[in-house]
Design a protein around this motif. Structure first.
Motif, mmCIF file in Angstrom:
data_model
loop_
_atom_site.group_PDB
_atom_site.id
_atom_site.type_symbol
_atom_site.label_atom_id
_atom_site.label_comp_id
_atom_site.label_asym_id
_atom_site.label_seq_id
_atom_site.Cartn_x
_atom_site.Cartn_y
_atom_site.Cartn_z
ATOM 1 N N ASN A 82 0.873 -1.097 0.060
ATOM 2 C CA ASN A 82 -0.139 -0.136 -0.180
ATOM 3 C C ASN A 82 1.011 1.326 -0.025
ATOM 4 O OD1 ASN A 82 -1.674 2.285 0.662
ATOM 5 N ND2 ASN A 82 -3.109 0.748 1.426
ATOM 6 N N ARG A 83 1.013 1.969 -1.153
ATOM 7 C CA ARG A 83 2.117 2.748 -1.286
ATOM 8 C C ARG A 83 1.563 3.959 -0.600
ATOM 9 N NH1 ARG A 83 3.094 4.190 -7.324
ATOM 10 N NH2 ARG A 83 1.298 5.332 -7.071
ATOM 11 N N THR A 84 0.422 4.364 -0.506
ATOM 12 C CA THR A 84 -0.086 5.400 0.305
ATOM 13 C C THR A 84 0.339 5.384 1.656
ATOM 14 O OG1 THR A 84 -1.813 5.943 -1.310
ATOM 15 C CG2 THR A 84 -1.996 7.278 0.713
ATOM 16 N N LEU A 85 0.063 4.430 2.027
ATOM 17 C CA LEU A 85 0.340 3.804 3.635
ATOM 18 C C LEU A 85 1.795 3.801 4.212
ATOM 19 C CD1 LEU A 85 -0.677 2.843 6.547
ATOM 20 C CD2 LEU A 85 -0.443 0.582 5.711
ATOM 21 N N MET A 86 2.550 3.344 3.023
ATOM 22 C CA MET A 86 3.967 3.252 3.355
ATOM 23 C C MET A 86 4.708 4.813 3.363
ATOM 24 S SD MET A 86 4.942 -0.056 3.481
ATOM 25 C CE MET A 86 6.481 -0.714 2.636
ATOM 26 N N GLU A 87 4.184 5.387 2.519
ATOM 27 C CA GLU A 87 4.565 6.779 2.337
ATOM 28 C C GLU A 87 4.245 7.760 3.575
ATOM 29 O OE1 GLU A 87 3.426 8.478 -1.275
ATOM 30 O OE2 GLU A 87 4.569 7.400 -2.538
ATOM 31 N N GLU A 88 3.171 7.590 4.128
ATOM 32 C CA GLU A 88 2.665 8.080 5.256
ATOM 33 C C GLU A 88 3.291 7.933 6.541
ATOM 34 O OE1 GLU A 88 -1.485 7.397 5.648
ATOM 35 O OE2 GLU A 88 -2.137 8.961 4.023
ATOM 36 N N ALA A 121 -9.487 -6.247 0.627
ATOM 37 C CA ALA A 121 -10.031 -4.870 1.037
ATOM 38 C C ALA A 121 -9.115 -4.393 2.450
ATOM 39 C CB ALA A 121 -11.518 -4.954 1.569
ATOM 40 N N GLU A 122 -8.795 -5.200 3.058
ATOM 41 C CA GLU A 122 -7.943 -4.805 4.342
ATOM 42 C C GLU A 122 -6.844 -4.165 3.796
ATOM 43 O OE1 GLU A 122 -6.816 -6.490 8.637
ATOM 44 O OE2 GLU A 122 -6.188 -7.693 7.148
ATOM 45 N N PHE A 123 -6.034 -4.746 2.888
ATOM 46 C CA PHE A 123 -4.912 -4.148 2.290
ATOM 47 C C PHE A 123 -5.155 -2.838 1.772
ATOM 48 C CE2 PHE A 123 -1.899 -4.779 -1.840
ATOM 49 C CZ PHE A 123 -1.007 -4.338 -1.034
ATOM 50 N N GLY A 124 -6.323 -2.794 0.832
ATOM 51 C CA GLY A 124 -6.449 -1.426 0.406
ATOM 52 C C GLY A 124 -6.954 -0.316 1.109
ATOM 53 N N ASP A 125 -7.495 -0.629 2.305
ATOM 54 C CA ASP A 125 -8.061 0.326 3.361
ATOM 55 C C ASP A 125 -6.688 0.700 4.126
ATOM 56 O OD1 ASP A 125 -10.668 0.175 2.206
ATOM 57 O OD2 ASP A 125 -11.249 -1.152 3.755
ATOM 58 N N GLY A 126 -5.613 0.064 4.221
ATOM 59 C CA GLY A 126 -4.615 0.429 4.868
ATOM 60 C C GLY A 126 -4.484 -0.340 6.107
ATOM 61 N N ASP A 149 -7.206 -3.221 -8.652
ATOM 62 C CA ASP A 149 -7.548 -1.651 -8.625
ATOM 63 C C ASP A 149 -8.818 -1.380 -7.929
ATOM 64 O OD1 ASP A 149 -5.413 -0.290 -9.805
ATOM 65 O OD2 ASP A 149 -6.031 -0.742 -11.959
ATOM 66 N N GLN A 150 -9.760 -2.432 -7.960
ATOM 67 C CA GLN A 150 -10.958 -2.411 -7.163
ATOM 68 C C GLN A 150 -10.872 -2.578 -5.847
ATOM 69 O OE1 GLN A 150 -13.250 -6.871 -7.054
ATOM 70 N NE2 GLN A 150 -11.990 -6.701 -8.907
ATOM 71 N N PHE A 151 -9.621 -2.581 -5.152
ATOM 72 C CA PHE A 151 -9.538 -2.476 -3.538
ATOM 73 C C PHE A 151 -8.916 -1.222 -3.259
ATOM 74 C CE2 PHE A 151 -9.735 -6.960 -4.688
ATOM 75 C CZ PHE A 151 -10.767 -7.305 -3.940
ATOM 76 N N PHE A 152 -8.540 -0.243 -4.478
ATOM 77 C CA PHE A 152 -7.980 0.817 -4.066
ATOM 78 C C PHE A 152 -8.430 2.098 -4.736
ATOM 79 C CE2 PHE A 152 -4.640 -2.151 -3.121
ATOM 80 C CZ PHE A 152 -3.800 -1.522 -2.031
ATOM 81 N N GLY A 153 -8.391 3.370 -4.285
ATOM 82 C CA GLY A 153 -8.606 4.462 -4.616
ATOM 83 C C GLY A 153 -10.180 4.581 -4.832
ATOM 84 N N GLY A 204 -9.039 6.311 -1.275
ATOM 85 C CA GLY A 204 -7.844 7.214 -1.793
ATOM 86 C C GLY A 204 -6.682 6.616 -1.475
ATOM 87 N N ASN A 205 -6.321 5.459 -1.459
ATOM 88 C CA ASN A 205 -4.989 4.862 -1.485
ATOM 89 C C ASN A 205 -4.504 4.189 -2.963
ATOM 90 O OD1 ASN A 205 -4.998 5.348 1.118
ATOM 91 N ND2 ASN A 205 -5.704 3.276 1.867
ATOM 92 N N ASP A 206 -3.402 4.101 -2.952
ATOM 93 C CA ASP A 206 -2.665 3.564 -4.128
ATOM 94 C C ASP A 206 -1.746 2.437 -3.881
ATOM 95 O OD1 ASP A 206 -2.576 3.490 -6.900
ATOM 96 O OD2 ASP A 206 -1.355 5.431 -7.152
#
Length: 414
Positions: free
Chosen positions: A115-121, A224-229, A245-249, A255-257
């Motif tokens: 989860n790139r968004t989570l990792m960057e945060e 879904a847990e992965f996509g949600d962070g 992509d159905q589990f992200f964004g 809003g995650n990538d």
């Protein structure tokens, strides 16, 4: 063929092939993927069956070859120059004895999705070795985040992904080549230690959050847990790119990538960028075909035009990817750059001999069944890693004596 592929195939493959080859009618019948191998076997045993025969991989193909149901393809390989069109290992993998019978037309590997968004945060980076992986897992658990989204509740045999990962990235491809060719034993410490490491990670709650959740989580739930962070990473096959992509964004409302990286080595001496090789599908020609020439032309059609092949890969992500030499620049602008980067990296690494071995491609049937059924006992502490590996070694040697082991490719440094 999956639903997306079925919708794409008539206008983009079937009709263009027929226009390029007047007089050939490509009649296509779709069957549920889970029933395909059984239905084809029944048809062939009755003296019928299609001209082109798909299988789920080389381990399945051996039975057909032994029963003389596949035509030798060597003449067509030479005529159409398949050695120059395909990655070198592709034809080697399809040889049984002295002849070529099988051509892979879909290949895959295991990857580290994150989860790139989570990792960057969090200021985290994808791990590049065991120390980094374990440090990140401990930090994630301390913050209430599952290190690796995982679960086998929907499909218990999917547990084989993980021995595949740990044997390749801890034991290493050279050790696996030795054991799969009968020169080593699964009882050797390097294989036992890999299973012990996997079991400890599961016991730590690093896969799915707990041992109980690892056994009960279904695919949609842990994706879904992965996509949600709620989970930072996921060790899964490259096929996930077809629906991630159905589990992200926007599609998932989070809003995650996402992104991917090679799985890290878990022991010194294992290559830092290693892709275990898996075959999702092969094609062969029915030995009873009335028009093997037409069937061979279609196989050649899949490989002979890089632009056409990469357009198909872009339009139906991860559902089709033929083993041909690829660069990122070969893909059309419509291709997700993460998928293009993966396919180019997999093509280049495996062409250079830098590959490992997936259980579903290189283990014979009885050994693979033992692998995914008995490993669950290790995770519940009803069997030790040493006992598990001893049992696998016994089954594998029986398979080897019976001639059931599929072709084993030699890695770069073996």
């Amino acid at each position: 063929m999956e639903e997306d592929g079925q919708a794409y195939f008539p206008e983009n493959v079937e009709r263009p092939f027929e226009r390029a080859n007047p007089g050939i009618d490509l009649a296509v019948t779709y069957q549920p993927p889970e029933d395909l191998d059984r239905l084809v076997r029944i048809a062939l045993q009755g003296g019928q069956g299609p001209d082109l025969i798909p299988t789920p991989g080389p381990a399945y193909a051996r039975d057909y070859v032994d029963a003389n149901m596949f035509a030798a393809l060597d003449e067509y390989a030479e005529r159409y120059g398949w050695r120059d069109k395909m990655l070198g290992w592709a034809l080697d993998l399809g040889r049984f004895g002295e002849n070529l019978y099988v051509v892979p037309n879909q290949f895959q590997t295991m990857l580290l999705f994150y989860n790139r968004t989570l990792m960057e945060e969090k200021g985290w980076e994808p791990p590049t070795d065991r120390e980094e992986l374990e440090g990140l897992a401990e930090e994630a658990m301390g913050q209430g985040i599952v290190p690796f989204a995982a679960g086998i509740g929907d499909e218990p045999p999917a547990v084989e992904w993980f021995p595949t990962v740990f044997w390749n990235h801890y034991s290493g491809p050279e050790a696996l080549y030795a054991v799969l060719t009968g020169e080593a034993s699964f009882t050797d410490p390097i294989f036992v230690e890999a299973i012990d490491l996997f079991a400890r990670y599961v016991g730590n709650g690093w896969f799915g959050g707990s041992t109980e959740r690892f056994f009960s989580n279904g695919f949609d739930a842990f994706h879904a847990e992965f996509g949600d962070g709620g989970a930072a990473m996921n060790m899964e096959g490259s096929w996930l790119m077809s629906n991630i992509d159905q589990f992200f964004g926007d599609a998932a409302g989070n809003g995650n990538d996402w992104d991917w990286a090679p799985l890290p080595p878990l022991r010194e001496g294992v290559p830092p960028e290693l892709y275990e090789l898996g075959i999702g599908s092969t094609l062969s020609i029915n030995s009873a075909s009335e028009d093997p020439e037409a069937a061979a032309k279609f196989i050649d059609y899949l490989f002979s035009d890089t632009a056409r092949a990469t357009r198909w890969m872009a339009d139906v992500p991860s559902a089709f990817n033929v083993p041909i030499p690829l660069q990122e620049s070969d893909f059309p602008p419509s291709m997700d750059d993460r998928v293009a980067r993966h396919l180019a990296a997999l093509s280049q690494a495996t062409e250079g001999g830098n590959f490992g071995y997936t259980a579903w491609t290189f283990w014979p049937a009885k050994s693979e069944l033992y692998l995914y059924e008995e490993i669950q006992k290790v995770l519940t502490a009803d069997m030790t890693p040493a006992e598990y590996c001893a049992g696998l070694d016994e089954v594998f040697r029986e398979d080897m004596e019976e001639g059931e082991v599929p072709p084993i490719l030699e890695p770069r440094n073996a």
